[in-house]
Design a protein around this motif. Sequence first.
Motif, short mmCIF file in Angstrom:
data_model
loop_
_atom_site.label_atom_id
_atom_site.label_comp_id
_atom_site.label_asym_id
_atom_site.label_seq_id
_atom_site.Cartn_x
_atom_site.Cartn_y
_atom_site.Cartn_z
N TRP A 62 -24.07 -7.57 30.04
CA TRP A 62 -22.67 -7.23 30.33
C TRP A 62 -22.06 -6.46 29.18
O TRP A 62 -21.19 -5.62 29.40
N TRP A 63 -22.47 -6.75 27.94
CA TRP A 63 -21.96 -5.98 26.80
C TRP A 63 -22.41 -4.53 26.89
O TRP A 63 -21.64 -3.62 26.60
N THR A 64 -23.66 -4.31 27.29
CA THR A 64 -24.13 -2.94 27.39
C THR A 64 -23.43 -2.20 28.54
O THR A 64 -23.12 -1.01 28.41
N PHE A 98 -17.04 2.22 28.79
CA PHE A 98 -16.05 2.81 27.88
C PHE A 98 -16.50 4.16 27.35
O PHE A 98 -15.70 5.08 27.21
N ASN A 99 -17.78 4.31 27.07
CA ASN A 99 -18.29 5.61 26.63
C ASN A 99 -18.16 6.66 27.72
O ASN A 99 -17.80 7.81 27.44
N SER A 100 -18.46 6.29 28.95
CA SER A 100 -18.34 7.26 30.04
C SER A 100 -16.88 7.63 30.28
O SER A 100 -16.57 8.80 30.54
N SER A 117 -12.76 11.72 29.85
CA SER A 117 -11.41 12.15 29.45
C SER A 117 -11.49 13.34 28.50
O SER A 117 -10.67 14.26 28.59
N ASN A 118 -12.46 13.37 27.59
CA ASN A 118 -12.62 14.52 26.70
C ASN A 118 -13.00 15.77 27.46
O ASN A 118 -12.48 16.85 27.18
#
Length: 51
Positions: free
Chosen positions: A8-10, A16-18, A23-24
């Motif tokens: 679940w952490w991964t 969050f990275n995606s 957004s960038n």
Amino acid sequence: MPQMAPMWWTMLFLMFNSMFLLSNMLTYFIYNINNKMKFNKTLKNQMNWKW
């Protein structure tokens, strides 16, 4: 606070990275900034030294 399984952490990390990358990319491709002409004009003005 309850502990989370490593899987679940991964998944949280990937989510969050995606979102960050999405957004960038959206802000990069939505805003069309034409600074090339401004940069060239300021560069020419800066190099015009009169001693």
